[in-house]
Design an enzyme around this catalytic site. Structure first.
Site, mmCIF file in Angstrom:
data_model
loop_
_atom_site.group_PDB
_atom_site.id
_atom_site.type_symbol
_atom_site.label_atom_id
_atom_site.label_comp_id
_atom_site.label_asym_id
_atom_site.label_seq_id
_atom_site.Cartn_x
_atom_site.Cartn_y
_atom_site.Cartn_z
ATOM 1 N N ASP A 22 0.828 -1.207 0.000
ATOM 2 C CA ASP A 22 0.000 0.000 0.000
ATOM 3 C C ASP A 22 0.865 1.260 0.000
ATOM 4 O O ASP A 22 1.992 1.254 0.493
ATOM 5 C CB ASP A 22 -0.926 -0.026 1.236
ATOM 6 N N ASN A 24 1.250 3.467 -2.875
ATOM 7 C CA ASN A 24 1.787 3.917 -4.166
ATOM 8 C C ASN A 24 1.279 5.307 -4.533
ATOM 9 O O ASN A 24 2.051 6.153 -5.006
ATOM 10 C CB ASN A 24 1.350 2.953 -5.287
ATOM 11 N N GLY A 25 -0.020 5.518 -4.332
ATOM 12 C CA GLY A 25 -0.632 6.796 -4.710
ATOM 13 C C GLY A 25 -0.020 7.940 -3.915
ATOM 14 O O GLY A 25 0.369 8.980 -4.478
ATOM 15 N N ARG A 26 0.105 7.744 -2.600
ATOM 16 C CA ARG A 26 0.675 8.793 -1.748
ATOM 17 C C ARG A 26 2.131 9.071 -2.099
ATOM 18 O O ARG A 26 2.589 10.209 -2.088
ATOM 19 C CB ARG A 26 0.548 8.401 -0.265
ATOM 20 N N ARG A 35 -0.813 9.636 -9.521
ATOM 21 C CA ARG A 35 -0.842 8.392 -8.745
ATOM 22 C C ARG A 35 -0.218 7.202 -9.475
ATOM 23 O O ARG A 35 0.459 6.380 -8.863
ATOM 24 C CB ARG A 35 -2.294 8.007 -8.412
ATOM 25 N N ASN A 70 -10.858 -2.579 -5.325
ATOM 26 C CA ASN A 70 -10.105 -1.662 -6.187
ATOM 27 C C ASN A 70 -10.754 -1.479 -7.568
ATOM 28 O O ASN A 70 -10.424 -0.539 -8.287
ATOM 29 C CB ASN A 70 -8.652 -2.130 -6.362
ATOM 30 N N TRP A 71 -11.715 -2.343 -7.927
ATOM 31 C CA TRP A 71 -12.443 -2.150 -9.199
ATOM 32 C C TRP A 71 -13.215 -0.838 -9.196
ATOM 33 O O TRP A 71 -13.614 -0.338 -10.234
ATOM 34 C CB TRP A 71 -13.411 -3.310 -9.465
ATOM 35 N N ARG A 73 -12.036 1.998 -8.425
ATOM 36 C CA ARG A 73 -11.146 3.135 -8.695
ATOM 37 C C ARG A 73 -11.404 3.691 -10.108
ATOM 38 O O ARG A 73 -12.056 3.040 -10.917
ATOM 39 C CB ARG A 73 -9.691 2.675 -8.564
ATOM 40 N N ARG A 190 2.241 -4.825 6.143
ATOM 41 C CA ARG A 190 1.481 -3.782 5.454
ATOM 42 C C ARG A 190 2.292 -2.498 5.441
ATOM 43 O O ARG A 190 2.742 -2.030 6.489
ATOM 44 C CB ARG A 190 0.121 -3.523 6.089
ATOM 45 N N LEU A 197 -6.578 -4.915 7.591
ATOM 46 C CA LEU A 197 -6.328 -6.009 6.654
ATOM 47 C C LEU A 197 -6.957 -5.764 5.288
ATOM 48 O O LEU A 197 -6.588 -6.414 4.307
ATOM 49 C CB LEU A 197 -6.860 -7.335 7.225
HETATM 50 C C1 IPE Z 1 -5.273 -2.762 -0.162
HETATM 51 O O1 IPE Z 1 -4.963 -1.428 -0.366
HETATM 52 C C2 IPE Z 1 -5.255 -3.485 -1.477
HETATM 53 C C3 IPE Z 1 -3.944 -3.621 -2.090
HETATM 54 C C4 IPE Z 1 -2.809 -3.303 -1.554
HETATM 55 C C5 IPE Z 1 -3.957 -4.187 -3.417
HETATM 56 P P1 IPE Z 1 -6.102 -0.319 -0.467
HETATM 57 O O2 IPE Z 1 -5.430 0.978 -0.652
HETATM 58 O O3 IPE Z 1 -7.082 -0.694 -1.522
HETATM 59 O O4 IPE Z 1 -6.808 -0.435 0.951
HETATM 60 P P2 IPE Z 1 -7.680 0.621 1.749
HETATM 61 O O5 IPE Z 1 -8.723 1.107 0.810
HETATM 62 O O6 IPE Z 1 -6.761 1.725 2.176
HETATM 63 O O7 IPE Z 1 -8.217 -0.120 2.924
HETATM 64 C C1 IPE Z 2 -1.501 0.289 -3.359
HETATM 65 O O1 IPE Z 2 -1.298 1.649 -3.385
HETATM 66 C C2 IPE Z 2 -1.746 -0.298 -4.737
HETATM 67 C C3 IPE Z 2 -3.136 -0.697 -4.972
HETATM 68 C C4 IPE Z 2 -4.077 -0.694 -4.089
HETATM 69 C C5 IPE Z 2 -3.465 -1.150 -6.312
HETATM 70 P P1 IPE Z 2 -2.494 2.678 -3.380
HETATM 71 O O2 IPE Z 2 -2.842 3.001 -4.798
HETATM 72 O O3 IPE Z 2 -3.621 2.199 -2.554
HETATM 73 O O4 IPE Z 2 -1.819 3.931 -2.702
HETATM 74 P P2 IPE Z 2 -2.470 4.941 -1.663
HETATM 75 O O5 IPE Z 2 -2.988 4.125 -0.525
HETATM 76 O O6 IPE Z 2 -3.556 5.650 -2.392
HETATM 77 O O7 IPE Z 2 -1.351 5.826 -1.273
HETATM 78 MG MG MG Z 3 -4.087 2.402 -0.580
#
Ligand code: IPE
Ligand code: IPE
Ligand code: MG
Length: 256
Positions: A22, A24-26, A35, A70-71, A73, A190, A197
């Protein structure tokens, strides 16, 4: 490679490590980037962490790459993630084969675009032989859905008269999950400081050690994995027993 920081006990390397990748976006947003640039950087962490896990003797590495949730998004981000996944499969095939890493996938794979399903199937088939480590990608994965589909498949067997309800125990149930045949994770890591989780391996994590780091996934490299394993090795896993019972068991196991 920076491995000198790791006084790891080779006898206590977790057999199964699972990672919620988790942040990547940040990571990208903090750099003023889009992102999806974080997902590109995160793919490099996957390479590095897989390589080191294999080298340290981890037998099962399971990576949460895309959740069922994540679908929801933005379509563009999903398309980039699917393209990155295909690129990763193509680029890593020879490295996986050379290092005897078998690719596996868990989740509702039928939801993935057909091209991704094709590439996944091909990579799984081409890496199946003689594995030293299973690398399992959780894709379109949700722990509750996994449990529901297991219940449905057991219910179908009962309805067909092939299975008696009283023969359903925890072991039989585990065999109906996507993770059938895999040991439960010893350690779930994590990244990005979230203490949840997020629907990952709900059944399998009953006695898993949890490790949360503030480090964002694209910054999670060798040193970070070393730190997670070092922390894991300092934990005492009790499985409901007392500390004294565990110490007695450890003493009898280490007797020559
Ligand atoms: C969990 O991360 C799913 C993956 C790492 C693939 P999310 O970013 O989707 O989880 P939440 O929404 O913060 O709980
Ligand atoms: C995890 O990074 C990758 C996936 C869930 C696909 P995020 O994309 O959730 O990154 P944040 O949580 O927005 O920083
Ligand atoms: Mg995330």
């Amino acid at each position: 490679m920076t491995e000198h920081f790791m006084p790891l006990d080779p006898q206590k390397i977790p057999r199964h490590v699972a990672i919620i990748m988790d942040g990547n976006g940040r990571w990208a947003q903090r750099r003023g980037l889009h992102r999806v640039r974080g997902h590109v950087a995160g793919a490099e962490s996957v390479r590095v962490v897989t390589r080191l896990a294999r080298k340290l003797g981890v037998s099962y590495l399971t990576l949460f790459a895309f959740s069922e949730e994540n679908w929801q998004r933005p379509g563009m981000e999903i398309r980039v993630l699917m393209a990155l996944l295909r690129r990763y499969l193509h680029r890593e095939l020879s490295e996986m084969r050379d290092n005897r890493i078998a690719l596996k996938a868990i989740g509702d794979l039928s939801q993935l675009p057909e091209a991704v399903q094709r590439d996944l199937e091909a990579t799984i088939a081409l890496t199946a032989e003689g594995a030293r480590m299973d690398l399992t990608l959780a894709l379109s994965y949700g722990g509750r859905s996994e449990i529901v589909q297991a219940v449905q498949s057991l219910a179908r067997e009962v309805a067909a008269g092939l299975l008696a309800p009283e023969d359903i125990d925890a072991a039989r149930f585990s065999r109906s999950l996507y993770t059938a045949g895999m040991p439960d994770p010893d350690l779930i890591i994590r990244t990005s400081g979230e203490y949840r989780l997020s629907n990952f391996l709900l059944w399998q994590s009953a006695y898993t050690e949890l490790y949360v780091t503030e480090t964002l996934w694209p910054d999670f490299r060798e040193a970070e994995l070393g730190k997670a394993l070092e922390t894991y090795q300092q934990r005492q896993r009790r499985f409901g027993l007392t500390q004294e019972q565990i110490e007695a068991l450890e003493a009898s196991n280490s007797r020559p």
